[in-house]
Motif scaffolding. Structure first.
Motif, short mmCIF file in Angstrom:
data_model
loop_
_atom_site.label_atom_id
_atom_site.label_comp_id
_atom_site.label_asym_id
_atom_site.label_seq_id
_atom_site.Cartn_x
_atom_site.Cartn_y
_atom_site.Cartn_z
N LEU A 54 0.84 -1.20 0.00
CA LEU A 54 0.00 0.00 0.00
C LEU A 54 0.88 1.25 0.00
N GLY A 55 0.44 2.26 -0.72
CA GLY A 55 1.15 3.55 -0.64
C GLY A 55 2.17 3.74 -1.73
N HIS A 56 2.85 4.89 -1.64
CA HIS A 56 3.73 5.28 -2.74
C HIS A 56 5.06 4.55 -2.78
N LYS A 57 5.39 3.84 -1.69
CA LYS A 57 6.76 3.31 -1.63
C LYS A 57 6.99 2.16 -2.60
N ALA A 58 5.95 1.38 -2.88
CA ALA A 58 6.11 0.24 -3.81
C ALA A 58 4.73 -0.27 -4.20
N ASP A 59 4.70 -1.14 -5.22
CA ASP A 59 3.46 -1.79 -5.64
C ASP A 59 3.41 -3.23 -5.13
N LEU A 60 4.55 -3.89 -5.25
CA LEU A 60 4.62 -5.31 -4.93
C LEU A 60 5.79 -5.57 -4.00
N GLY A 61 5.64 -6.56 -3.14
CA GLY A 61 6.75 -6.98 -2.30
C GLY A 61 6.99 -8.46 -2.45
N PHE A 62 8.24 -8.86 -2.35
CA PHE A 62 8.60 -10.28 -2.36
C PHE A 62 9.53 -10.54 -1.18
N LEU A 63 9.21 -11.58 -0.43
CA LEU A 63 10.08 -12.02 0.65
C LEU A 63 10.59 -13.39 0.25
N ALA A 64 11.87 -13.47 -0.06
CA ALA A 64 12.44 -14.74 -0.50
C ALA A 64 13.37 -15.26 0.58
N VAL A 65 13.23 -16.54 0.91
CA VAL A 65 14.12 -17.17 1.89
C VAL A 65 14.66 -18.47 1.30
N GLY A 66 15.85 -18.82 1.71
CA GLY A 66 16.39 -20.09 1.25
C GLY A 66 17.88 -20.17 1.45
N PRO A 67 18.44 -21.37 1.25
CA PRO A 67 19.84 -21.60 1.58
C PRO A 67 20.84 -20.91 0.66
N ASP A 68 20.50 -20.70 -0.60
CA ASP A 68 21.52 -20.24 -1.55
C ASP A 68 21.32 -18.76 -1.93
N LEU A 69 22.28 -17.93 -1.55
CA LEU A 69 22.16 -16.50 -1.87
C LEU A 69 22.12 -16.26 -3.38
N TRP A 70 22.75 -17.14 -4.16
CA TRP A 70 22.68 -16.97 -5.62
C TRP A 70 21.25 -17.14 -6.12
N ARG A 71 20.51 -18.04 -5.49
CA ARG A 71 19.12 -18.24 -5.89
C ARG A 71 18.30 -16.98 -5.62
N LEU A 72 18.60 -16.31 -4.50
CA LEU A 72 17.91 -15.06 -4.18
C LEU A 72 18.24 -14.00 -5.24
N ARG A 73 19.49 -13.98 -5.62
CA ARG A 73 19.93 -13.00 -6.64
C ARG A 73 19.26 -13.30 -8.00
N THR A 74 19.11 -14.59 -8.30
CA THR A 74 18.47 -14.96 -9.57
C THR A 74 17.01 -14.49 -9.59
N LEU A 75 16.34 -14.58 -8.45
CA LEU A 75 14.97 -14.07 -8.35
C LEU A 75 14.96 -12.58 -8.68
N GLN A 76 15.89 -11.85 -8.07
CA GLN A 76 15.96 -10.40 -8.30
C GLN A 76 16.18 -10.10 -9.79
N THR A 77 17.12 -10.80 -10.40
CA THR A 77 17.40 -10.59 -11.83
C THR A 77 16.15 -10.89 -12.66
N GLY A 78 15.47 -11.99 -12.34
CA GLY A 78 14.28 -12.39 -13.10
C GLY A 78 13.17 -11.37 -12.99
N LEU A 79 12.97 -10.84 -11.79
CA LEU A 79 11.89 -9.85 -11.60
C LEU A 79 12.23 -8.56 -12.36
N GLN A 80 13.48 -8.18 -12.31
CA GLN A 80 13.89 -6.96 -13.03
C GLN A 80 13.72 -7.14 -14.54
N ALA A 81 14.10 -8.31 -15.03
CA ALA A 81 13.99 -8.57 -16.47
C ALA A 81 12.52 -8.61 -16.90
N ALA A 82 11.63 -8.97 -15.95
CA ALA A 82 10.19 -9.07 -16.26
C ALA A 82 9.52 -7.69 -16.30
#
Ligand code: 76R
Length: 225
Positions: free
Chosen positions: A49-77
């Motif tokens: 809600l509000g001007h700060k953002a439209d969507l939020g994602f909370l990603a958890v998991g063992p591999d930091l690279w996997r978290l980074r891949t999520l970020q890259t994928g969302l940006q590319a989308a």
């Protein structure tokens, strides 16, 4: 393939707050979240809600690279990351004596909790001022204050779930606080109650707050249109 980079105990945690660019590719957002959600990796999506953002994602998991891949994928989308927070799950030093099952739930949370669609996130630190320095207080005193904090928190058992993740040395504050509530006023009442606990009243410093609703990704993407 990049070798996984993982904490020795617990999981990596990445909060991403995004705004949609015109023409955002909903299918590509779905694929990015799906790719970030297999095995032990989980992605919770929420509307903000509000001007700060439209969507939020909370990603958890063992591999930091996997978290980074999520970020890259969302940006590319077609999503712009307008704020973020990096942390690791942890067991607080004052909670090490908890039963094994609760320790595991702190380190390896299963998200999102059922029936708690109201969500808020904010980063916080404990103050380090002259004469008001959490880190120069003796352990016993900090433990006493954290017990008071825990007792306040337990009044919200079943209504508020806290996910406190550690970020000292990793991001701008010392912890990320993610709260899931049955209703939005549960979140408000819980945080207000804690303002009177010494650990918060005297020592806590807070960053920006983000508030929203946990929802199925498809519903969220529909709301974006
Ligand atoms: O983990 C546990 O349940 C044991 C008791 C407990 C600890 C050790 C606990 C309980 N918390 C702990 C640690 Mn918490 N918590 C916050 C905030 O807005 C504010 O004033 C502060 C933000 C909220 C709202 C909240 C809620 N907690 C911590 C720590 C780590 C400190 C350290 O390690 O030095 C922080 C930064 C923090 C902050 N806390 C609870 C709650 C709630 C609702 C509970 C009860 C949880 C339950 O019963 O499961």
């Amino acid at each position: 393939m990049t070798e996984p980079v993982s904490p020795t105990t617990g999981w990596g945690v990445l909060h991403l707050f995004c705004k949609a660019r015109p023409g955002v590719d909903a299918e590509a957002v779905r694929s990015a979240v799906k790719a970030g959600s297999d095995g032990d990796h989980q992605v919770v999506s929420f509307a903000v809600l509000g001007h700060k953002a439209d969507l939020g994602f909370l990603a958890v998991g063992p591999d930091l690279w996997r978290l980074r891949t999520l970020q890259t994928g969302l940006q590319a989308a077609g999503l712009d990351v307008v704020a973020s927070y990096v942390s690791l799950t942890e067991v607080s030093e004052y909670a090490k004596g908890m039963p094994e099952e609760r320790l595991q739930a702190r380190l390896y949370p299963q998200l999102p909790p059922e029936g708690k669609p109201a969500v808020c996130f904010y980063p916080m630190s404990k103050r380090r001022d002259v004469g008001q320095n959490w880190f120069t207080e003796p352990y016993q005193e900090r433990e006493r204050l954290m017990f008071e904090h825990g007792a306040s928190g337990r009044k919200f058992a079943g209504r508020v779930l806290q996910l406190v993740t550690g970020s000292t040395g990793l991001d701008d504050y010392e912890w990320g606080v993610t709260l899931f509530g049955v209703t939005p006023d549960d979140l408000k009442e819980c945080v207000y109650t804690m303002r009177f606990d010494q650990a918060s009243a005297v020592y806590a410093e807070f960053g920006p707050f983000y508030t929203g609703m946990v929802a199925d990704l498809d519903d969220l993407l529909t709301h974006l249109r």
